[in-house]
Write a protein that holds these residues in place. Sequence first.
Motif, PDB file in Angstrom:
ATOM      1  N   PHE A   1     -40.268 -26.867  34.398  1.00  0.00           N
ATOM      2  CA  PHE A   1     -41.014 -26.688  33.419  1.00  0.00           C
ATOM      3  C   PHE A   1     -42.414 -27.247  33.733  1.00  0.00           C
ATOM      4  N   SER A   2     -43.450 -26.779  33.558  1.00  0.00           N
ATOM      5  CA  SER A   2     -45.113 -27.019  33.873  1.00  0.00           C
ATOM      6  C   SER A   2     -45.710 -27.018  32.673  1.00  0.00           C
ATOM      7  N   SER A   3     -46.423 -28.196  32.132  1.00  0.00           N
ATOM      8  CA  SER A   3     -47.344 -28.213  31.139  1.00  0.00           C
ATOM      9  C   SER A   3     -47.734 -29.579  30.840  1.00  0.00           C
ATOM     10  N   HIS A   4     -48.215 -29.927  29.612  1.00  0.00           N
ATOM     11  CA  HIS A   4     -48.473 -31.176  29.208  1.00  0.00           C
ATOM     12  C   HIS A   4     -47.212 -31.762  28.662  1.00  0.00           C
ATOM     13  N   ALA A   5     -47.082 -32.835  28.617  1.00  0.00           N
ATOM     14  CA  ALA A   5     -45.921 -33.579  27.782  1.00  0.00           C
ATOM     15  C   ALA A   5     -45.992 -34.912  27.453  1.00  0.00           C
ATOM     16  N   ASN A   6     -45.236 -35.459  26.593  1.00  0.00           N
ATOM     17  CA  ASN A   6     -45.093 -36.965  26.163  1.00  0.00           C
ATOM     18  C   ASN A   6     -44.004 -37.337  26.078  1.00  0.00           C
ATOM     19  N   GLY A   7     -43.183 -37.072  27.057  1.00  0.00           N
ATOM     20  CA  GLY A   7     -41.817 -37.643  27.077  1.00  0.00           C
ATOM     21  C   GLY A   7     -40.725 -37.400  25.946  1.00  0.00           C
ATOM     22  N   SER A   8     -40.033 -38.244  25.677  1.00  0.00           N
ATOM     23  CA  SER A   8     -39.005 -38.090  24.667  1.00  0.00           C
ATOM     24  C   SER A   8     -39.713 -38.374  23.298  1.00  0.00           C
ATOM     25  N   LEU A   9     -41.133 -38.596  23.340  1.00  0.00           N
ATOM     26  CA  LEU A   9     -41.669 -39.226  21.823  1.00  0.00           C
ATOM     27  C   LEU A   9     -41.954 -37.799  21.100  1.00  0.00           C
ATOM     28  N   TYR A  10     -42.218 -38.049  19.877  1.00  0.00           N
ATOM     29  CA  TYR A  10     -42.132 -37.101  18.817  1.00  0.00           C
ATOM     30  C   TYR A  10     -43.612 -37.042  18.336  1.00  0.00           C
ATOM     31  N   THR A  11     -43.984 -35.609  18.247  1.00  0.00           N
ATOM     32  CA  THR A  11     -45.396 -35.303  17.624  1.00  0.00           C
ATOM     33  C   THR A  11     -45.247 -34.306  16.721  1.00  0.00           C
ATOM     34  N   PRO A  12     -45.266 -34.365  15.401  1.00  0.00           N
ATOM     35  CA  PRO A  12     -45.119 -33.415  14.246  1.00  0.00           C
ATOM     36  C   PRO A  12     -46.201 -32.104  14.460  1.00  0.00           C
ATOM     37  N   ASN A  13     -45.767 -30.922  15.469  1.00  0.00           N
ATOM     38  CA  ASN A  13     -46.882 -30.069  15.600  1.00  0.00           C
ATOM     39  C   ASN A  13     -46.126 -28.994  16.520  1.00  0.00           C
ATOM     40  N   THR A  14     -45.010 -28.221  15.908  1.00  0.00           N
ATOM     41  CA  THR A  14     -44.377 -27.301  16.576  1.00  0.00           C
ATOM     42  C   THR A  14     -44.097 -25.917  15.704  1.00  0.00           C
ATOM     43  N   VAL A  15     -43.773 -25.161  16.923  1.00  0.00           N
ATOM     44  CA  VAL A  15     -43.144 -23.843  16.181  1.00  0.00           C
ATOM     45  C   VAL A  15     -41.903 -24.220  15.596  1.00  0.00           C
ATOM     46  N   ARG A  16     -41.528 -25.486  16.047  1.00  0.00           N
ATOM     47  CA  ARG A  16     -40.510 -26.068  15.138  1.00  0.00           C
ATOM     48  C   ARG A  16     -40.835 -27.360  15.076  1.00  0.00           C
TER      49      ARG A  16
ATOM     50  N   PHE B   1     -39.192 -31.479  35.697  1.00  0.00           N
ATOM     51  CA  PHE B   1     -40.251 -31.454  35.104  1.00  0.00           C
ATOM     52  C   PHE B   1     -41.630 -31.659  35.843  1.00  0.00           C
ATOM     53  N   ASP B   2     -42.556 -30.798  35.829  1.00  0.00           N
ATOM     54  CA  ASP B   2     -43.669 -30.841  36.371  1.00  0.00           C
ATOM     55  C   ASP B   2     -44.699 -31.244  35.242  1.00  0.00           C
ATOM     56  N   ALA B   3     -44.481 -32.315  34.648  1.00  0.00           N
ATOM     57  CA  ALA B   3     -45.121 -32.637  33.339  1.00  0.00           C
ATOM     58  C   ALA B   3     -44.879 -34.354  33.147  1.00  0.00           C
ATOM     59  N   CYS B   4     -45.845 -34.559  32.583  1.00  0.00           N
ATOM     60  CA  CYS B   4     -45.862 -36.259  32.270  1.00  0.00           C
ATOM     61  C   CYS B   4     -44.791 -36.921  31.577  1.00  0.00           C
ATOM     62  N   LEU B   5     -44.334 -37.805  31.994  1.00  0.00           N
ATOM     63  CA  LEU B   5     -43.526 -38.795  31.266  1.00  0.00           C
ATOM     64  C   LEU B   5     -42.139 -38.559  30.905  1.00  0.00           C
ATOM     65  N   MET B   6     -41.594 -37.359  31.499  1.00  0.00           N
ATOM     66  CA  MET B   6     -40.463 -36.796  31.201  1.00  0.00           C
ATOM     67  C   MET B   6     -39.256 -37.489  31.805  1.00  0.00           C
ATOM     68  N   ALA B   7     -39.185 -38.421  32.769  1.00  0.00           N
ATOM     69  CA  ALA B   7     -38.157 -38.948  33.463  1.00  0.00           C
ATOM     70  C   ALA B   7     -37.800 -40.175  32.498  1.00  0.00           C
ATOM     71  N   ASN B   8     -36.923 -39.847  31.360  1.00  0.00           N
ATOM     72  CA  ASN B   8     -36.443 -40.737  30.256  1.00  0.00           C
ATOM     73  C   ASN B   8     -35.090 -40.709  30.025  1.00  0.00           C
ATOM     74  N   MET B   9     -34.367 -41.696  29.430  1.00  0.00           N
ATOM     75  CA  MET B   9     -32.896 -41.702  29.268  1.00  0.00           C
ATOM     76  C   MET B   9     -32.874 -40.563  28.186  1.00  0.00           C
TER      77      MET B   9
END
Length: 362
Positions: free
Chosen positions: A87-102, A135-143
Amino acid sequence: MKQYLNANISDMKIGYGKSDINANVLVYADISSVPTLYLIGKDNSGKVQQTTVKTYPDQYSVDPEVMKEIINDVFTLYPAERKGVAFSSHANGSLYTPNTVRKRAFGDEESGYSMNITDIREALEGCPYMDVIMFDACLMANMETAYELKDRAHYFLAAPNSIPAEGFPYDKALPHLLKMDAAGLARAAQAYMKHFQNNDVEWDDFVSISVSDLSQMNALALYMDSLFQDEAVQNHLMKVDRDDLQMFETGFQLYDYGEWVDSIGLSSPYVPKIRTILDEAVVYKEYSDYSSVNDYTAMPEIPIKDGAFSGLSTYVPPRVSQLLQPGYDMLMMRFFTSLKWYRDAGFWRVPLYNIFEQDSEE
């Protein structure tokens, strides 16, 4: 973003030309007039070529149902013994942001929609089991992400901090990625580190990376649950100051998982058990002296302390007194209770976490 993804595709063709593995490299890209699925392969003479396999109607690529359809298209049209997805895009790991298609943890379309890690797991359900998820995306190596995806793949390759905008050097890494085993993934991770540490861009030297064996995640959850049955640990956890822990990016509440476990465990016999399994799970890790970019002084560098890099990060809430005020951490804690890691690893036992459980379905 589009120019980097186009460059990535060009680099994939170079990298595939260097590989002696007979593989189908499929790329889904929503960066042109229509979302398109491409095949990178070789003709009868061995020359690398890129062909269009399928185009899609205008759609939200970060919709879990859309993602599931695309992945199933790939493995239906091109069945293979070994399988992986990046997966390649922007990311913020396991953190929540309230702006989705869901809701965003991964992805950033022009529409502004993104995905939570629960959405990514849902998108992969029903798809074939993978050898690797990358993940070719930031911060995704999290538990939290590793645990959500533990039943979807064997290995997990990602960075606990930010990834430079140009992304993985696929011209160097792809021949190793295509092996889809621990040794090949480790060499791909090494190629990533070497590329950015040796290039001419001074502020690219902050990179770190890890490769994890997701088959170890159940054992980690089991020992975490045992640790959290200790009332003294529960009480101590509520007093831990996350400002004392190794973080990986300014403004993101993700901290080194191993150091956090050490800080909450007191003298529990389960802490060394967790650390042993963690060391077995993270089959490769490498990091630079600091974890955050100093881009024209816009962001401070964050040094990585000796012994404070386990390869995976985790969300750490503030002390309980700070959670009484409405804000992002309250939203994140409510989201946290929806994660498999929350339930299986025993966080539900801890008052700091379970005060928001009743709100998790809202």
